[in-house]
Design a protein around this motif. Sequence first.
Motif, short mmCIF file in Angstrom:
data_model
loop_
_atom_site.label_atom_id
_atom_site.label_comp_id
_atom_site.label_asym_id
_atom_site.label_seq_id
_atom_site.Cartn_x
_atom_site.Cartn_y
_atom_site.Cartn_z
N GLY A 29 16.99 -36.27 49.86
CA GLY A 29 17.47 -36.23 51.24
C GLY A 29 18.70 -37.09 51.42
O GLY A 29 19.28 -37.58 50.45
N GLU A 35 14.73 -34.16 52.85
CA GLU A 35 15.03 -32.73 52.88
C GLU A 35 14.02 -31.92 52.07
O GLU A 35 13.64 -30.82 52.46
CB GLU A 35 16.44 -32.48 52.37
N ARG A 36 13.61 -32.48 50.92
CA ARG A 36 12.63 -31.77 50.10
C ARG A 36 11.97 -32.72 49.12
O ARG A 36 12.45 -33.83 48.89
CB ARG A 36 13.27 -30.60 49.36
N SER A 70 21.55 -37.09 46.01
CA SER A 70 20.59 -36.86 47.08
C SER A 70 19.21 -37.47 46.84
O SER A 70 18.32 -37.34 47.66
CB SER A 70 20.44 -35.36 47.32
#
Length: 129
Positions: A29, A35-36, A70
């Motif tokens: 994220g 985000e995942r 990320s």
Amino acid sequence: MIFRQEQIDFILAHARQAHPEECCGLIVGQDDVVERLLPSDNVSNGDKTNSFEIDARVRFKLIRETGERSMMGFYHSHPNGVPYPSDTDKAMVYEPELIWVIATLDEVKAFRFFEAKQDFEEIPIQVKL
């Protein structure tokens, strides 16, 4: 950290599925927003009921996809029901900038390691529906 409810549910389900061993995975994220999740097999060579190791292939996949920019941290479970970092966790810190999320079978908590204190501090989790 900001999670969606289904992400929290996923971590808890992964912890229950792996029980009595520890589950683990990466958290992806930006800006504190998850985000995942990228689940991993626990490839620890030790006792998997109190240790974990994320499969390097999961991390390499993320690096290929995003350059690893990320990656916020990782999650793992404590099958003994204590959602706080253990001495084993403390000894495993080699990237202190990453967030540690620890789950039991029914609870999830997040921590950041502070090098100056050589210890973890809990950080708040927000859950969005």
